[in-house]
Enzyme design. Sequence first.
Site, mmCIF file in Angstrom:
data_model
loop_
_atom_site.group_PDB
_atom_site.id
_atom_site.type_symbol
_atom_site.label_atom_id
_atom_site.label_comp_id
_atom_site.label_asym_id
_atom_site.label_seq_id
_atom_site.Cartn_x
_atom_site.Cartn_y
_atom_site.Cartn_z
ATOM 1 N N ARG A 45 -25.537 15.145 38.145
ATOM 2 C CA ARG A 45 -25.149 15.315 38.275
ATOM 3 C C ARG A 45 -25.194 14.721 40.174
ATOM 4 N NH1 ARG A 45 -27.590 16.006 42.631
ATOM 5 N NH2 ARG A 45 -25.920 16.769 43.554
ATOM 6 N N GLY A 46 -24.418 14.689 40.567
ATOM 7 C CA GLY A 46 -23.522 13.659 41.545
ATOM 8 C C GLY A 46 -22.838 13.270 41.435
ATOM 9 N N ALA A 47 -21.711 12.200 42.166
ATOM 10 C CA ALA A 47 -20.612 11.916 42.021
ATOM 11 C C ALA A 47 -21.282 10.604 41.784
ATOM 12 C CB ALA A 47 -20.130 11.971 43.431
ATOM 13 N N ARG A 79 -16.283 16.580 33.955
ATOM 14 C CA ARG A 79 -16.288 16.743 34.987
ATOM 15 C C ARG A 79 -15.177 15.679 35.830
ATOM 16 N NH1 ARG A 79 -21.509 17.731 38.157
ATOM 17 N NH2 ARG A 79 -20.506 19.337 39.190
ATOM 18 N N GLN A 179 -28.825 23.445 43.929
ATOM 19 C CA GLN A 179 -29.235 21.777 44.386
ATOM 20 C C GLN A 179 -29.849 21.337 45.022
ATOM 21 O OE1 GLN A 179 -25.868 22.849 43.491
ATOM 22 N NE2 GLN A 179 -24.805 21.673 42.489
ATOM 23 N N ASP A 220 -17.470 14.379 46.842
ATOM 24 C CA ASP A 220 -16.837 13.878 45.650
ATOM 25 C C ASP A 220 -15.611 13.244 45.306
ATOM 26 O OD1 ASP A 220 -19.016 15.823 45.819
ATOM 27 O OD2 ASP A 220 -18.768 15.261 43.450
ATOM 28 N N ASN A 230 -15.900 18.593 48.877
ATOM 29 C CA ASN A 230 -17.360 18.289 48.045
ATOM 30 C C ASN A 230 -17.885 20.137 47.710
ATOM 31 O OD1 ASN A 230 -20.149 16.705 48.470
ATOM 32 N ND2 ASN A 230 -20.410 18.768 49.815
ATOM 33 N N LYS A 231 -18.708 19.707 47.277
ATOM 34 C CA LYS A 231 -20.005 21.205 46.862
ATOM 35 C C LYS A 231 -19.613 22.194 47.868
ATOM 36 C CE LYS A 231 -21.600 21.503 44.297
ATOM 37 N NZ LYS A 231 -21.010 21.877 43.039
HETATM 38 C C1 LIG Z 1 -23.286 12.035 46.498
HETATM 39 S S1 LIG Z 1 -22.115 13.181 46.108
HETATM 40 C C2 LIG Z 1 -22.839 14.616 45.285
HETATM 41 C C3 LIG Z 1 -22.026 15.798 45.552
HETATM 42 O O1 LIG Z 1 -22.308 16.040 44.277
HETATM 43 C C4 LIG Z 1 -22.444 17.353 44.457
HETATM 44 O O2 LIG Z 1 -22.086 17.974 43.111
HETATM 45 P P1 LIG Z 1 -23.091 18.535 41.514
HETATM 46 O O3 LIG Z 1 -24.028 18.381 42.535
HETATM 47 O O4 LIG Z 1 -21.823 19.692 41.122
HETATM 48 O O5 LIG Z 1 -22.363 17.265 40.648
HETATM 49 C C5 LIG Z 1 -22.084 18.008 45.705
HETATM 50 O O6 LIG Z 1 -20.719 17.896 45.883
HETATM 51 C C6 LIG Z 1 -22.627 16.198 46.519
HETATM 52 O O7 LIG Z 1 -22.473 16.778 47.833
#
Ligand SMILES: CSC[C@H]1O[C@H](OP(=O)(O)O)[C@H](O)[C@@H]1O
Length: 326
Positions: A45-47, A79, A179, A220, A230-231
């Site tokens: 996960r993570g953009a 996603r 997270q 994101d 973002n989150k």
């Molecule tokens: C470096 S981008 C990380 C960004 O992605 C996360 O979302 P997820 O954990 O649901 O993939 C979150 O928005 C972070 O800031």
Amino acid sequence: MIRPIIYDNNILKLLDQRKLPSEQIYCECSDFDSIVEAIRSMKVRGAPAIGVAAAFGFYFGIRDGLNADKVYSKLFDTRPTAVNLKWGLDRMKESFEKYGENYLEKTAIEIFDEDVKTNKKLSSHGASLFKGGENILTHCNAGALATAGYGTALGVIRSVFYKTKNIHVYVDETRPFFQGSRLTSFELREEGIEHTVICDNMAGFLMNSGIVDKVIVGADRIACNGDAANKIGTYQLAVLSGFHNIPFYIAAPVSSIDFSLKSGEEIPIEYRDVNEVAYCGGSRIVPEGIDILNPAFDVTPHNLITAFITEKGVFQSEDIKNIQRR
Ligand SMILES: CSC[C@H]1O[C@H](OP(=O)(O)O)[C@H](O)[C@@H]1O
């Protein structure tokens, strides 16, 4: 350094982030379907990280003779919010259309290698905004675990720490996937960076107590006017930061900018399984039959963002639209 993604001879090894911090287990993906599942289930996960995983997923799908359009759309649909997913797939599709299958593996590896270099550049630019001695609040995980390595918001924090050895980080736990408490704290502990985990609802108290000097988060998807997804929980942090006159930074690569979007109103927000809210640590914490909402992201208006930290430098919202893409 934590390696969330390892590519080795047609196998993509993904550190299963659902099991951190208690277990460090890599799942080995050798085909298209396993990568689709890994992104959907948030093993990865993570953009930027899902952009890299999708690139290898595209390569595996074509290598195994699947239809390119179906490969693209199935990965695209995993996603909806992080634009890096589309950015990675578009690069792979361009490579396929220009050179056929021959360069796909190379292109995926290039995307992987570029991301780490990008994050280090971005983090160096971001470190110039910090003098050391700050109490920095961050939300979610925008670290090595959210990328191919080093991280974005947490990459800046790493670079400031390497430079000054004198910061303290406040980490929002970031419900419902945690997270922050599970992943960001894991990364900061590995680095020996002093930090304090807090519940998401404690940020205002800390700011009102004068404890928070700066806030830095990832993104994101960023629209041309600087509105940024973002989150979930980021928007309220930005509002609190504005109220308390605390600088609010977004650290993200240029690949997180969606140059087709004029504003954040058009950013698709992912709604995830409500059981992520209903359960905690395997135990049900919401009575049966109760309505639950689980948007995974929110959008922060550009006027609440102090500056954007990218590999091309530090920008104000009004300059986002003029950043060169590559
Ligand atoms: C470096 S981008 C990380 C960004 O992605 C996360 O979302 P997820 O954990 O649901 O993939 C979150 O928005 C972070 O800031």
